[in-house]
Design an enzyme around this catalytic site. Sequence first.
Site: not given
Length: 248
Positions: A51, A109
């Site tokens: 994003d 992540y």
Amino acid sequence: MRYFVQFSYFGKAYHGWQNQPNAITVQQVLEEGLSTLLRSKVNVLGAGRTDAGVHAKEMFAHFDFDLMPSPSDLAQRLNNYLPTDIAIKDICSVTPDAHARFDALERTYEYWLVQEKNPFYSESAHFIWSVLDIEAMNKAAAVLLEYEDFECFSKTNTDVKTFLCKIKKAVWEQKEDKLVFTITADRFLRNMVRAIVGTLLEIGLGKKSPEVIRAIIESKNRSMAGASVPAKGLYLTKIRYPEKLFNE
């Protein structure tokens, strides 16, 4: 021939990875660089889409091009061409059907938190001044490994066909001056990690008990989970592929 590009980027200046109309993205800048240097239109397909504002310490993309004499030379030339917030680590040939997205076995992540004012983390970590119950946050994080349907953490009105993900690791650790959440799974939904972190922070702040994580997951309702944390603290750090994809 098909090639994999291994690279990293600092996401502040970009509206995410994937091409968008009227917005600069990492994919757009990388495609323009390759097309200019190779003097031919080059399309790249990434391992996933991050994003706006999210960073990547390790990202992969693939592209097709006629046999080139020196992929390593192209990598150096591309580094000289690209802006300073995108760095190419390697370009290598792979098997003809290798796919940067679908062949990825797992992704990792990290989410970075700092708990005292630090100008060096103002654009690269999320600041939380309150005391956090790390033990409670890790207790709740461990529950994530017991489930596979994470619709409650997915961006609403998304076009995905399944909300199933296999999480292999989810843990908070103090690493020097940062509190880091590390999560590994075979795939992730849009906004998933930031929603998970937001939910775990509510537990760490004492707003929810660790046990409530089960009810949140089983509800499949995004409104039951916590608010998404800012993108600037999120890093894609590792993507693992089968070794057989890479040519010697």
